[in-house]
Design an enzyme around this catalytic site. Structure first.
Site, PDB file in Angstrom:
ATOM      1  N   ASN A  91       0.827  -1.206   0.000  1.00  0.00           N
ATOM      2  CA  ASN A  91       0.000   0.000   0.000  1.00  0.00           C
ATOM      3  C   ASN A  91       0.860   1.255   0.000  1.00  0.00           C
ATOM      4  O   ASN A  91       0.340   2.362   0.089  1.00  0.00           O
ATOM      5  CB  ASN A  91      -0.911   0.006   1.238  1.00  0.00           C
ATOM      6  CG  ASN A  91      -1.978  -1.059   1.186  1.00  0.00           C
ATOM      7  OD1 ASN A  91      -2.722  -1.152   0.221  1.00  0.00           O
ATOM      8  ND2 ASN A  91      -2.068  -1.880   2.218  1.00  0.00           N
ATOM      9  N   ASP A 102      10.119  -6.392   1.570  1.00  0.00           N
ATOM     10  CA  ASP A 102      10.246  -5.866   2.927  1.00  0.00           C
ATOM     11  C   ASP A 102      11.669  -5.347   3.066  1.00  0.00           C
ATOM     12  O   ASP A 102      12.618  -5.986   2.579  1.00  0.00           O
ATOM     13  CB  ASP A 102       9.942  -6.931   3.973  1.00  0.00           C
ATOM     14  CG  ASP A 102       9.586  -6.294   5.320  1.00  0.00           C
ATOM     15  OD1 ASP A 102       8.751  -5.372   5.335  1.00  0.00           O
ATOM     16  OD2 ASP A 102      10.137  -6.713   6.351  1.00  0.00           O
ATOM     17  N   THR A 103      11.792  -4.210   3.689  1.00  0.00           N
ATOM     18  CA  THR A 103      13.088  -3.538   3.802  1.00  0.00           C
ATOM     19  C   THR A 103      13.335  -3.114   5.238  1.00  0.00           C
ATOM     20  O   THR A 103      12.415  -2.675   5.928  1.00  0.00           O
ATOM     21  CB  THR A 103      13.132  -2.308   2.873  1.00  0.00           C
ATOM     22  OG1 THR A 103      13.078  -2.737   1.518  1.00  0.00           O
ATOM     23  CG2 THR A 103      14.415  -1.504   3.093  1.00  0.00           C
ATOM     24  N   LYS A 144       7.052   3.039  -2.582  1.00  0.00           N
ATOM     25  CA  LYS A 144       7.710   1.798  -2.993  1.00  0.00           C
ATOM     26  C   LYS A 144       7.301   1.396  -4.408  1.00  0.00           C
ATOM     27  O   LYS A 144       8.125   0.905  -5.182  1.00  0.00           O
ATOM     28  CB  LYS A 144       7.392   0.677  -2.008  1.00  0.00           C
ATOM     29  CG  LYS A 144       8.043   0.847  -0.642  1.00  0.00           C
ATOM     30  CD  LYS A 144       7.765  -0.343   0.258  1.00  0.00           C
ATOM     31  CE  LYS A 144       8.474  -0.190   1.600  1.00  0.00           C
ATOM     32  NZ  LYS A 144       8.261  -1.362   2.483  1.00  0.00           N
ATOM     33  N   GLY A 179      11.140   7.510   4.399  1.00  0.00           N
ATOM     34  CA  GLY A 179      11.723   6.659   5.429  1.00  0.00           C
ATOM     35  C   GLY A 179      13.020   7.219   5.973  1.00  0.00           C
ATOM     36  O   GLY A 179      13.117   8.391   6.360  1.00  0.00           O
TER      37      GLY A 179
END
Length: 203
Positions: free
Chosen positions: A18, A78-79, A22, A159
């Site tokens: 969502n 995923d990071t 990204k 981020g």
């Protein structure tokens, strides 16, 4: 009109996220080789849980959840950012490091507060992409080594970008355009591996 057949021939893959930032980064990294469809564009409105203690497991959770809903080809990522001097934190907890509100500013402030004036600023971003293709999972990793600044710099990206400088640069990710960031990006590295795999499947 001439582009319609080419678009139809491209593999269509749902990106299980969502996070529109990204989506933009991955689409930029992949280019026009693959038709990336976000959850929103696919008409899927759910918040996928990330309950696990590893980046790999959370990536698998997201791709598996959407695959079960659609029975189609899907990938997730995923990071985490891992800071050496604070035991690899935030790591898998990067998104919610400073609390459930998912505030980038507070997350960055917490990292800087925990580091203080520690001269060891070494850190790395690590991305795992989980692809479910024809019912089988494949994992791809991207790592970018670098260091943490003493204070945030730049307003690009999202981020932890304003406090992270990749090796070989003097600027933070937050001071780079998306094209410049892609030269170093952990997501770009993982996405390139994803594309290379898919090219062997659709040749």
């Amino acid at each position: 009109m001439n582009n319609a057949p080419a678009m139809a021939d491209k593999p269509r893959i749902i990106f299980a996220t969502n996070n529109e930032h990204k989506v933009t980064e991955i689409q930029s990294a992949i280019g026009d080789k693959i038709n990336i469809v976000s959850l929103k564009a696919a008409g899927i409105d759910i918040d996928i849980p990330e309950p696990h203690e590893t980046i790999e497991a959370n990536a698998t959770e997201k791709s598996t959840t959407i695959h079960k809903l659609t029975n189609g080809n899907v990938f997730s990522e995923d990071t985490g950012i891992e800071v050496a001097a604070i035991g690899g934190e935030p790591g898998v907890h990067s998104a919610y490091y400073a609390g459930e509100e998912r505030s980038a500013e507070k997350n960055n402030a917490k990292v800087l507060q925990k580091l203080g004036d520690n001269p060891n600023r070494k850190a790395r971003f690590r991305t795992i992409i989980s692809l479910i293709w024809n019912g089988r999972e494949h994992l791809f990793e991207g790592v970018t080594e670098g260091h943490i600044l003493m204070a945030p710099a730049g307003s690009q990206g999202f981020g932890y970008d304003p406090i992270f400088v990749p090796n070989g640069e003097t600027r933070s990710f937050g001071q780079m355009t998306l094209q410049e960031k892609n030269r170093y990006s952990h997501r770009r590295i993982a996405a390139d591996k994803l594309v290379a795999f898919l090219q062997t499947q659709i040749a």
